[in-house]
Write a protein that holds these residues in place. Structure first.
Motif, mmCIF file in Angstrom:
data_model
loop_
_atom_site.group_PDB
_atom_site.id
_atom_site.type_symbol
_atom_site.label_atom_id
_atom_site.label_comp_id
_atom_site.label_asym_id
_atom_site.label_seq_id
_atom_site.Cartn_x
_atom_site.Cartn_y
_atom_site.Cartn_z
ATOM 1 N N TRP A 23 0.863 -1.187 0.000
ATOM 2 C CA TRP A 23 0.000 0.000 0.000
ATOM 3 C C TRP A 23 0.890 1.224 0.000
ATOM 4 O O TRP A 23 1.996 1.203 0.554
ATOM 5 N N ASP A 38 -4.091 5.698 -3.600
ATOM 6 C CA ASP A 38 -5.553 5.598 -3.615
ATOM 7 C C ASP A 38 -6.154 6.921 -3.146
ATOM 8 O O ASP A 38 -6.535 7.067 -1.980
ATOM 9 N N GLN A 73 -8.956 8.123 -3.523
ATOM 10 C CA GLN A 73 -10.364 8.052 -3.154
ATOM 11 C C GLN A 73 -10.569 7.628 -1.697
ATOM 12 O O GLN A 73 -11.653 7.788 -1.141
ATOM 13 N N SER A 74 -9.530 7.077 -1.076
ATOM 14 C CA SER A 74 -9.645 6.582 0.295
ATOM 15 C C SER A 74 -9.627 7.729 1.294
ATOM 16 O O SER A 74 -8.910 8.722 1.117
ATOM 17 N N ASN A 75 -10.408 7.594 2.366
ATOM 18 C CA ASN A 75 -10.411 8.590 3.432
ATOM 19 C C ASN A 75 -9.265 8.392 4.408
ATOM 20 O O ASN A 75 -8.907 9.318 5.145
ATOM 21 N N PHE A 76 -8.686 7.185 4.421
ATOM 22 C CA PHE A 76 -7.692 6.854 5.435
ATOM 23 C C PHE A 76 -6.470 7.771 5.425
ATOM 24 O O PHE A 76 -6.000 8.164 6.501
ATOM 25 N N ASP A 94 -6.128 -2.307 9.012
ATOM 26 C CA ASP A 94 -7.018 -3.284 8.382
ATOM 27 C C ASP A 94 -7.178 -4.538 9.246
ATOM 28 O O ASP A 94 -8.267 -5.114 9.331
ATOM 29 N N ASN A 98 -14.479 -2.889 5.317
ATOM 30 C CA ASN A 98 -13.825 -1.794 4.606
ATOM 31 C C ASN A 98 -12.630 -1.293 5.400
ATOM 32 O O ASN A 98 -12.780 -0.801 6.520
ATOM 33 N N ALA A 118 -8.366 0.471 5.280
ATOM 34 C CA ALA A 118 -7.598 1.571 4.712
ATOM 35 C C ALA A 118 -7.228 1.301 3.264
ATOM 36 O O ALA A 118 -7.140 2.215 2.443
ATOM 37 N N SER A 119 -7.008 0.033 2.947
ATOM 38 C CA SER A 119 -6.549 -0.333 1.609
ATOM 39 C C SER A 119 -7.635 -1.005 0.786
ATOM 40 O O SER A 119 -7.350 -1.801 -0.102
ATOM 41 N N GLY A 120 -8.890 -0.692 1.095
ATOM 42 C CA GLY A 120 -9.991 -1.256 0.324
ATOM 43 C C GLY A 120 -10.665 -2.398 1.059
ATOM 44 O O GLY A 120 -10.421 -2.624 2.254
#
Length: 477
Positions: free
Chosen positions: A375, A380, A382-385, A406, A436, A438-440
């Motif tokens: 990761w 990514d 789009q991720s909020n993390f 995760d 759901n 951090a990495s999907g």
């Protein structure tokens, strides 16, 4: 002075300079003074009791476990953090909460303090307990990275009301990244009926050593960092949120043959490390499958290993690329290879080389080296993390933090389905399990592995770290 003596003096001076630089960087980062983009210099260790093959007393093992009643990371601890630990030990949770909040204002990037704060907020109320087994005495910075992911997940679930109203408590365990110690820590955790799941361990060797105990006691362990293929299907209670070395090896082989248009590789690995051997083996298989070949191998573990000779011999034997399959214990030797290679051959590496040292010491020589990691914070958007973690820690986090987050999220989801040891194992093994992270999406294969691709990153000049170099994602691969 002879040429030989001059060379010896230069080498000694270089080693002293690197040592002083590393000590200075560690001191600053431990106090939150430098943002390393989620990375910390590796292999900084605290003094530890020699473990060898000798079992430790139950009292000695208990000194390695803490939910807040003792400091496991005493170095650079604030006075308020020290006071908080004493308050927790005496049952004065209100004082501990106040002290830990003050400590975190001084050092926001302290996951031990945040875990103890959330535990103190629970006090003596009913809670679900999970453990985080981390290598404080073996690799303090990796331990902190993992603890940040666990702390963030605990903080989020408890602030949102807990697991169906029940808060989450975290017990920290220090195994020094030592397989013998990991087995003893695993026994202590497995024999504690309050512990319902474990996040850990760090290295593949330590996870393998602990897995037998967890299996006997039906205790689920999810490793965020152990990638050896030996763990695949090793026990029904062992899972991991990090992809196995097979994914990393396939990605590196495809990049070498497809993008670099190279066919012949030399591999430098550590025969004393399950992770290193696993990456070597999987890369060899993948490369031959892609039409390439391994022309030479060099072992960090051999007493006569010499970085300059290894590079020289690799070139002489027709190598077009060097794969560095180093683990955390051999990163310094790997960086010697980087330096003496001087960009003559393209470099590939696994996630063991994803450290601040690669940027700090590798520098220009490491530029364009390609690493396979699980990761990356920029990969990514789009991720909020990435945003939530940076807001919490006042710094960017590494893949180890994301995958530890995760692992905690997966255990929290399992607890939500059935808060028992066997219930969590059944929940994670169910075909419809998904959470759901951090990495999907987090889903597990029947082997306990996570079915997820890796991210290729490369070293480039940049200002996101204090070294003038940074890891950036390779897109379109």
């Amino acid at each position: 002075m002879s040429q030989k003596n001059e060379t010896a003096v230069l080498v000694l001076s270089l080693l002293i300079t690197i040592g002083l630089a590393g000590a200075g960087i560690w001191w600053l980062t431990s106090r939150g003074g430098i943002n390393l983009g989620g990375l910390s210099p590796q292999n900084q260790t605290f003094p530890q009791s020699p473990t060898g093959n000798s079992p430790q007393s139950e009292q000695a093992i208990q000194q390695r476990l803490s939910a807040g009643q003792k400091l496991l990371i005493p170095d650079q601890a604030t006075t308020t953090k020290q006071a908080a630990v004493q308050a927790i030990a005496s049952g004065n949770y209100n004082a501990a909460i106040s002290d830990l909040q003050a400590s975190l204002k001084t050092n926001r990037n302290d996951p031990e303090a945040l875990i103890y704060l959330n535990n103190a907020r629970i006090g003596d109320r009913k809670s679900y307990t999970i453990a985080a087994a981390v290598p404080i005495g073996g690799d303090i910075n990796a331990a902190l990275e993992i603890m940040r992911g666990v702390a963030q997940a605990q903080n989020e679930i408890n602030q949102s009301g807990g697991i169906s109203g029940t808060p989450l408590k975290v017990l920290i365990a220090n195994d020094d990244n030592n397989p013998e110690m990991a087995a003893q820590i695993a026994s202590a955790l497995a024999n504690n009926s309050e512990v319902l799941g474990v996040i850990g361990h760090f290295g593949s060797d330590t996870t393998l050593a602990a897995s037998k105990i967890y299996q006997q006691k039906q205790l689920v362990a999810i490793s965020p960092t152990s990638t050896s293929v030996q763990l695949s299907g090793s026990a029904k209670n062992i899972f991991r949120t990090v992809p196995s070395d097979r994914f990393a090896a396939n990605a590196l082989s495809r990049y070498m043959v497809g993008k670099l248009q190279k066919q012949k590789a030399a591999v430098v690995f550590n025969s004393a490390s399950s992770y290193s051997k696993s990456l070597r083996d999987e890369f060899t298989t993948a490369l031959y499958g892609d039409g390439g070949q391994i022309v030479s191998e060099f072992d960090f573990a051999k007493g006569n290993f010499n970085a300059a000779d290894s590079v020289k011999n690799a070139i002489a034997q027709g190598a077009e690329v060097i794969l560095l399959a180093s683990n955390s214990a051999t990163i310094d030797q790997a960086l010697q290879v980087v330096q003496v290679n001087a960009k003559r051959l393209p470099l590939l590496a696994g996630d063991g080389a994803y450290t601040a040292k690669t940027l700090q010491i590798g520098g220009a020589g490491a530029t364009d080296m390609v690493l396979a990691v699980p990761w990356h914070i920029l990969a990514d958007p789009q991720s909020n993390f990435p945003q939530t973690s940076k807001q919490l820690w006042n710094a960017e986090v590494s893949w180890r933090t994301a995958l530890a987050y995760d692992a905690a999220i997966a255990l929290i989801a399992g607890l939500g389905r059935n808060p028992t040891r066997t219930g969590i194992q059944q929940a994670l093994s169910a075909s419809d399990f998904s959470a759901n992270g951090a990495s999907g999406p987090i889903r597990f294969l029947p082997s306990g592995d996570r079915n997820r691709a890796v991210q290729l990153v490369t070293v480039k000049p940049g200002n996101r770290t204090s070294y003038g170099y940074e890891f950036v994602p390779l897109s379109g691969l």
